[in-house]
Design a protein around this motif. Structure first.
Motif, PDB file in Angstrom:
ATOM      1  N   ARG A 328       0.859  -1.175   0.000  1.00 15.18           N
ATOM      2  CA  ARG A 328       0.000   0.000   0.000  1.00 15.18           C
ATOM      3  C   ARG A 328       0.903   1.235   0.000  1.00 15.18           C
ATOM      4  N   ASP A 330       1.479   5.584   0.837  1.00 14.58           N
ATOM      5  CA  ASP A 330       1.202   6.935   1.305  1.00 14.58           C
ATOM      6  C   ASP A 330       1.785   7.899   0.277  1.00 14.58           C
ATOM      7  N   TYR A 332       2.681  11.906  -0.529  1.00 16.56           N
ATOM      8  CA  TYR A 332       2.845  13.291  -0.071  1.00 16.56           C
ATOM      9  C   TYR A 332       3.059  14.170  -1.302  1.00 16.56           C
ATOM     10  N   LYS A 342      -0.051  15.047   3.193  1.00 14.75           N
ATOM     11  CA  LYS A 342      -0.386  13.666   2.800  1.00 14.75           C
ATOM     12  C   LYS A 342      -1.693  13.677   2.028  1.00 14.75           C
ATOM     13  N   GLN A 343      -1.625  13.180   0.803  1.00  6.29           N
ATOM     14  CA  GLN A 343      -2.794  13.134  -0.062  1.00  6.29           C
ATOM     15  C   GLN A 343      -3.445  11.740  -0.088  1.00  6.29           C
ATOM     16  N   SER A 345      -3.389   7.785   2.009  1.00  8.28           N
ATOM     17  CA  SER A 345      -2.900   7.058   3.176  1.00  8.28           C
ATOM     18  C   SER A 345      -3.205   5.569   3.016  1.00  8.28           C
ATOM     19  N   GLU A 346      -2.163   4.746   2.962  1.00 12.31           N
ATOM     20  CA  GLU A 346      -2.274   3.293   2.834  1.00 12.31           C
ATOM     21  C   GLU A 346      -3.260   2.916   1.721  1.00 12.31           C
ATOM     22  N   SER A 347      -3.059   3.533   0.595  1.00 13.58           N
ATOM     23  CA  SER A 347      -3.920   3.296  -0.563  1.00 13.58           C
ATOM     24  C   SER A 347      -3.380   2.132  -1.390  1.00 13.58           C
ATOM     25  N   TYR A 371       4.241   0.389   2.033  1.00 10.96           N
ATOM     26  CA  TYR A 371       4.069  -0.544   3.139  1.00 10.96           C
ATOM     27  C   TYR A 371       3.708  -1.918   2.566  1.00 10.96           C
TER      28      TYR A 371
END
Length: 401
Positions: A328, A330, A332, A342-343, A345-347, A371
């Motif tokens: 995933r 993150d 920025y 942060k645009q 998060s854990e996408s 991640y």
């Protein structure tokens, strides 16, 4: 009425522990070896009575004879014990089969017709492996007509070099009229050979966590029987789970595995008559988890200088040293270096469309952190681009005069 006899040379109880875990056994109810090689005893009592090698005994109150009628649904003649109409209520009699050499077989099955009137359950079916071994009770035989055939247990010992069966009554009974027996068969069977050549190989380390197709080699059955398989699998050798039942394929599929785990598996090979062999306990260990690779291949390319101010989409490629790991992101994005806003998060997405109009001739900075599913983190590189339409830096003005 059909009743299955539990007949095992290690006892008469249903197997409750198979392989490396305890489970309820699921033993087929058909035992039909048609090849005469496996029929060790076949007595229809049509010849001399008692048949050669058979023994009868009556203490009092009755007699054995050859009875020229059917015993239940059998073809006549049969053998019968008949009350003589004399004496008291103590009955002691038996008939014993001849001894047969069943030492080549791991499993034996007895089948016969049986009829009785007013015997309740005083008639006992017994066996012994040879002349020096004790008689072991298999089951009690009740009233009415029965055809006893299989529903067997299976044990590691051979059936015996002088196997005998005995029908035995020794009890005080208010009244006992008759008992008949016919078409006695003892059939031998051997369990399949154990499976071999596991894939993955036993003891393999650093196995990928990718979906895995397990396979093995079928070594066949000593009697030429069809072989099917139950598959057990798990990461605890003391608590494994059955994954397949009675399958003919020599493979099975596992969708997902965990990192840094030891997995165990084994196969139970069954023949079509209920004999089984528990295969070896195999194991393998999966790879350790490694942090993901930094994101790469940014778009717009790093330090691009011709990016429009509207409809801009950012994209990148993620990867991981562990081939089937999940990751995933993150994201920025900012006009300062390093980017702070942060645009994403854990996408799970590897792209993002900028939802607003950018400032022309301005430089923007962005970074993608990755991640994996175990939470390992790798910070990405800072990329940049500058907005403009194929622009070039303004030139110094020429002042004349």
């Amino acid at each position: 009425l059909v009743i299955g006899i539990l007949f095992s040379l290690i006892g008469a109880s249903v197997v409750s522990s198979i392989g490396y875990i305890t489970k309820e056994s699921n033993i087929p109810n058909i035992f039909n070896k048609t090849d005469s090689t496996f029929v060790l005893l076949d007595e229809d009592f049509s010849g001399t009575f008692p048949p050669e090698g058979w023994e009868t005994y009556t203490y009092e109150n009755g007699f054995f004879d050859q009875y020229n009628l059917s015993c239940c649904d059998s073809e006549p003649p049969c053998i019968r014990w008949k009350h003589s109409g004399q004496g008291g209520q103590f009955f002691h009699f038996y008939i014993t089969s001849k001894a047969i050499d069943a030492s080549n077989y791991e499993q034996c099955m007895i089948k016969f017709y049986y009829g009785a009137f007013n015997s309740t359950d005083y008639a006992k079916l017994k066996y012994r492996r040879n002349e020096t071994s004790p008689w072991i009770e298999i089951t009690s035989l009740g009233d009415d007509c029965y055809y006893y055939e299989n529903n067997i247990t299976y044990g590691p010992e051979r059936c015996g070099e002088a196997l005998q069966i005995r029908w035995h009554v020794q009890a005080y009974i208010y009244y006992l009229d008759y008992i008949c027996i016919d078409d006695v068969k003892i059939i031998g069977n051997n369990a399949p050979y154990p499976p071999s050549n596991p894939n993955p190989c036993n003891g393999t380390i650093n196995m990928s966590i990718c979906p895995l197709n397990f396979s093995w080699t079928d070594e066949g059955d000593p009697d030429g029987d069809k072989v099917t398989y139950d598959v057990y699998f798990g990461n605890d050798s003391e608590n494994m789970h059955q994954k397949t039942w009675n399958q003919s394929e020599k493979w099975f599929f596992i969708k997902s595995l965990n990192f840094n785990n030891t997995y165990y598996w084994y196969i139970i090979a069954w023949d079509e008559h209920g004999a089984y062999t528990v295969g070896p306990l195999w194991n393998f260990r999966t790879e350790k988890n490694l942090p993901p690779n930094p994101a790469k291949y940014p778009y717009p390319p790093d330090e691009d200088c011709c990016v429009p101010v509207e409809g801009v989409g950012l994209s990148w490629n993620g990867s991981d040293p562990n081939l089937c790991d999940e990751f995933r992101f993150d994201l920025y994005f900012d006009d300062v270096n390093p980017p702070l806003t942060k645009q994403l998060s854990e996408s799970c997405n590897d792209c993002w469309e900028i939802p607003y109009t950018l400032t022309k001739y301005n430089t923007y900075y962005w970074r993608v952190d990755t991640y994996d599913k175990m939470g390992e983190f790798t910070e990405g590189y800072v990329w940049s681009f500058t907005t403009g339409d194929n622009w070039s830096s303004p030139t110094e003005p020429i002042i004349d005069g």
